[in-house]
Design a protein around this motif. Structure first.
Motif, PDB file in Angstrom:
ATOM      1  N   PHE A 162       0.853  -1.196   0.000  1.00 35.04           N
ATOM      2  CA  PHE A 162       0.000   0.000   0.000  1.00 35.04           C
ATOM      3  C   PHE A 162       0.885   1.241   0.000  1.00 35.04           C
ATOM      4  O   PHE A 162       0.969   1.962   0.998  1.00 35.04           O
ATOM      5  CB  PHE A 162      -0.924  -0.006   1.221  1.00 35.04           C
ATOM      6  CG  PHE A 162      -1.784  -1.234   1.343  1.00 35.04           C
ATOM      7  CD1 PHE A 162      -2.968  -1.347   0.639  1.00 35.04           C
ATOM      8  CD2 PHE A 162      -1.391  -2.289   2.158  1.00 35.04           C
ATOM      9  CE1 PHE A 162      -3.770  -2.473   0.754  1.00 35.04           C
ATOM     10  CE2 PHE A 162      -2.173  -3.426   2.282  1.00 35.04           C
ATOM     11  CZ  PHE A 162      -3.363  -3.524   1.572  1.00 35.04           C
ATOM     12  N   PRO A 163       1.574   1.500  -1.118  1.00 33.58           N
ATOM     13  CA  PRO A 163       2.557   2.592  -1.161  1.00 33.58           C
ATOM     14  C   PRO A 163       1.975   3.971  -0.874  1.00 33.58           C
ATOM     15  O   PRO A 163       2.703   4.856  -0.421  1.00 33.58           O
ATOM     16  CB  PRO A 163       3.122   2.501  -2.585  1.00 33.58           C
ATOM     17  CG  PRO A 163       2.114   1.711  -3.366  1.00 33.58           C
ATOM     18  CD  PRO A 163       1.495   0.758  -2.392  1.00 33.58           C
ATOM     19  N   LEU A 164       0.693   4.161  -1.123  1.00 36.37           N
ATOM     20  CA  LEU A 164       0.078   5.455  -0.854  1.00 36.37           C
ATOM     21  C   LEU A 164       0.188   5.826   0.627  1.00 36.37           C
ATOM     22  O   LEU A 164       0.275   7.005   0.974  1.00 36.37           O
ATOM     23  CB  LEU A 164      -1.395   5.428  -1.286  1.00 36.37           C
ATOM     24  CG  LEU A 164      -2.183   6.731  -1.138  1.00 36.37           C
ATOM     25  CD1 LEU A 164      -1.580   7.817  -2.036  1.00 36.37           C
ATOM     26  CD2 LEU A 164      -3.651   6.513  -1.489  1.00 36.37           C
ATOM     27  N   TYR A 165       0.188   4.807   1.509  1.00 36.71           N
ATOM     28  CA  TYR A 165       0.247   5.038   2.949  1.00 36.71           C
ATOM     29  C   TYR A 165       1.610   4.697   3.541  1.00 36.71           C
ATOM     30  O   TYR A 165       1.750   4.589   4.764  1.00 36.71           O
ATOM     31  CB  TYR A 165      -0.816   4.190   3.662  1.00 36.71           C
ATOM     32  CG  TYR A 165      -2.221   4.430   3.184  1.00 36.71           C
ATOM     33  CD1 TYR A 165      -2.933   5.555   3.595  1.00 36.71           C
ATOM     34  CD2 TYR A 165      -2.845   3.528   2.327  1.00 36.71           C
ATOM     35  CE1 TYR A 165      -4.225   5.778   3.158  1.00 36.71           C
ATOM     36  CE2 TYR A 165      -4.145   3.737   1.877  1.00 36.71           C
ATOM     37  CZ  TYR A 165      -4.832   4.868   2.300  1.00 36.71           C
ATOM     38  OH  TYR A 165      -6.108   5.079   1.863  1.00 36.71           O
ATOM     39  N   ALA A 166       2.615   4.525   2.697  1.00 37.20           N
ATOM     40  CA  ALA A 166       3.905   4.009   3.155  1.00 37.20           C
ATOM     41  C   ALA A 166       4.478   4.801   4.325  1.00 37.20           C
ATOM     42  O   ALA A 166       4.980   4.224   5.299  1.00 37.20           O
ATOM     43  CB  ALA A 166       4.899   3.974   1.990  1.00 37.20           C
ATOM     44  N   ASP A 167       4.414   6.117   4.228  1.00 41.60           N
ATOM     45  CA  ASP A 167       4.998   6.947   5.282  1.00 41.60           C
ATOM     46  C   ASP A 167       4.252   6.828   6.605  1.00 41.60           C
ATOM     47  O   ASP A 167       4.822   7.115   7.667  1.00 41.60           O
ATOM     48  CB  ASP A 167       5.021   8.412   4.847  1.00 41.60           C
ATOM     49  CG  ASP A 167       5.998   8.676   3.722  1.00 41.60           C
ATOM     50  OD1 ASP A 167       6.869   7.815   3.489  1.00 41.60           O
ATOM     51  OD2 ASP A 167       5.888   9.739   3.078  1.00 41.60           O
ATOM     52  N   ALA A 168       2.992   6.418   6.537  1.00 39.96           N
ATOM     53  CA  ALA A 168       2.163   6.380   7.741  1.00 39.96           C
ATOM     54  C   ALA A 168       2.264   5.065   8.510  1.00 39.96           C
ATOM     55  O   ALA A 168       1.959   5.032   9.710  1.00 39.96           O
ATOM     56  CB  ALA A 168       0.703   6.636   7.383  1.00 39.96           C
ATOM     57  N   PHE A 169       2.683   3.991   7.858  1.00 44.60           N
ATOM     58  CA  PHE A 169       2.627   2.690   8.515  1.00 44.60           C
ATOM     59  C   PHE A 169       3.506   2.568   9.766  1.00 44.60           C
ATOM     60  O   PHE A 169       3.106   1.909  10.729  1.00 44.60           O
ATOM     61  CB  PHE A 169       2.926   1.565   7.528  1.00 44.60           C
ATOM     62  CG  PHE A 169       1.755   1.230   6.645  1.00 44.60           C
ATOM     63  CD1 PHE A 169       0.556   0.813   7.196  1.00 44.60           C
ATOM     64  CD2 PHE A 169       1.839   1.350   5.273  1.00 44.60           C
ATOM     65  CE1 PHE A 169      -0.544   0.514   6.405  1.00 44.60           C
ATOM     66  CE2 PHE A 169       0.752   1.059   4.460  1.00 44.60           C
ATOM     67  CZ  PHE A 169      -0.443   0.637   5.029  1.00 44.60           C
ATOM     68  N   PRO A 170       4.704   3.180   9.823  1.00 47.54           N
ATOM     69  CA  PRO A 170       5.440   3.131  11.088  1.00 47.54           C
ATOM     70  C   PRO A 170       4.668   3.768  12.241  1.00 47.54           C
ATOM     71  O   PRO A 170       4.686   3.262  13.370  1.00 47.54           O
ATOM     72  CB  PRO A 170       6.727   3.906  10.767  1.00 47.54           C
ATOM     73  CG  PRO A 170       6.923   3.702   9.297  1.00 47.54           C
ATOM     74  CD  PRO A 170       5.525   3.750   8.731  1.00 47.54           C
ATOM     75  N   THR A 171       3.961   4.866  11.947  1.00 49.23           N
ATOM     76  CA  THR A 171       3.138   5.496  12.974  1.00 49.23           C
ATOM     77  C   THR A 171       1.969   4.599  13.354  1.00 49.23           C
ATOM     78  O   THR A 171       1.646   4.439  14.545  1.00 49.23           O
ATOM     79  CB  THR A 171       2.604   6.858  12.481  1.00 49.23           C
ATOM     80  OG1 THR A 171       3.711   7.698  12.172  1.00 49.23           O
ATOM     81  CG2 THR A 171       1.745   7.521  13.541  1.00 49.23           C
ATOM     82  N   PHE A 172       1.325   3.990  12.349  1.00 51.48           N
ATOM     83  CA  PHE A 172       0.226   3.072  12.642  1.00 51.48           C
ATOM     84  C   PHE A 172       0.700   1.914  13.517  1.00 51.48           C
ATOM     85  O   PHE A 172      -0.023   1.428  14.396  1.00 51.48           O
ATOM     86  CB  PHE A 172      -0.368   2.517  11.348  1.00 51.48           C
ATOM     87  CG  PHE A 172      -1.061   3.539  10.479  1.00 51.48           C
ATOM     88  CD1 PHE A 172      -1.419   4.777  10.988  1.00 51.48           C
ATOM     89  CD2 PHE A 172      -1.366   3.250   9.161  1.00 51.48           C
ATOM     90  CE1 PHE A 172      -2.064   5.717  10.197  1.00 51.48           C
ATOM     91  CE2 PHE A 172      -2.010   4.179   8.354  1.00 51.48           C
ATOM     92  CZ  PHE A 172      -2.357   5.413   8.867  1.00 51.48           C
TER      93      PHE A 172
END
Length: 207
Positions: A112-122
């Motif tokens: 899900f590259p659109l959310y790539a930057d967010a996954f560590p936070t998730f």
């Protein structure tokens, strides 16, 4: 309004004075901890949270390893309070080491590259929820606990001692046991500086 979840949250307090006075078996507590983590929400149902559950001598070993690592960097003349903390944590029934699987996070980033930057936070959100879920479950079982953060000091010693997979990242440690001291009354900041509540049309509320 009476609410069982709120009552559990009221029981969940930070307890440093831990003992081993309980009728719960290790097997029962292991099952409780696993179920609490299993039921914790995670983004995209990724289930990225992992745990190493330590009882007895294994828990004591973790805190001894952490103490040894800290002794190497804390001045000897200032080490007594740190040593006392390590001994207090080791005096309980056990310790839960909370991890997040970075392979799972990377897989989400790739898929899900659109959310790539967010996954560590998730992933951190999932970790926090897993920690609270376990803490609440222990509180409901009549046990005390505290949440500790001895990373990265404890990471390598724990990985070697307990055969932790390389992709697991240590996020927190939770020593737990019987309550061996009472609590001070908990205080809260004023609601006025903490909450905003609206009902109905926000445009009207802003006028």
């Amino acid at each position: 309004m009476t609410n069982a979840t709120i009552e559990t949250l009221k029981k969940r307090r930070t307890q440093y004075a831990l003992g081993r006075n309980t009728t719960h078996s290790n097997d029962a507590l292991e099952a409780l901890i696993k179920e609490a983590i299993r039921l914790t929400p995670s983004s995209f149902n990724s289930q990225s949270s992992r745990a190493v559950i330590l009882f007895g001598a294994a828990s004591e070993k973790f805190w001894q390893l952490t103490e040894d690592a800290l002794r190497a960097i804390v001045p000897a003349e200032a080490f007594a309070p740190t040593e006392a903390k390590m001994r207090a944590f080791a005096s309980g029934i056990g310790t839960v080491l909370f991890y997040e699987d970075q392979d799972t996070v990377k897989g989400l980033q790739e898929n899900f590259p659109l959310y790539a930057d967010a996954f560590p936070t998730f992933s951190e959100h999932s970790a926090g929820m897993a920690q609270l879920a376990v803490w609440n479950a222990l509180a409901d079982a009549g046990l005390g606990a505290s949440l500790q953060h001895y990373s990265p000091i404890a990471d390598e010693p724990a990985a070697r001692a307990f055969n932790v997979p390389a992709s697991w990242k240590l996020r927190a440690q939770m020593p737990f046991g019987s309550h061996e001291a009472s609590f001070k009354e908990k205080t809260f900041i004023e609601d006025d500086g903490r909450f905003l509540t609206y009902a109905g049309d926000l445009a009207l509320a802003a006028e």
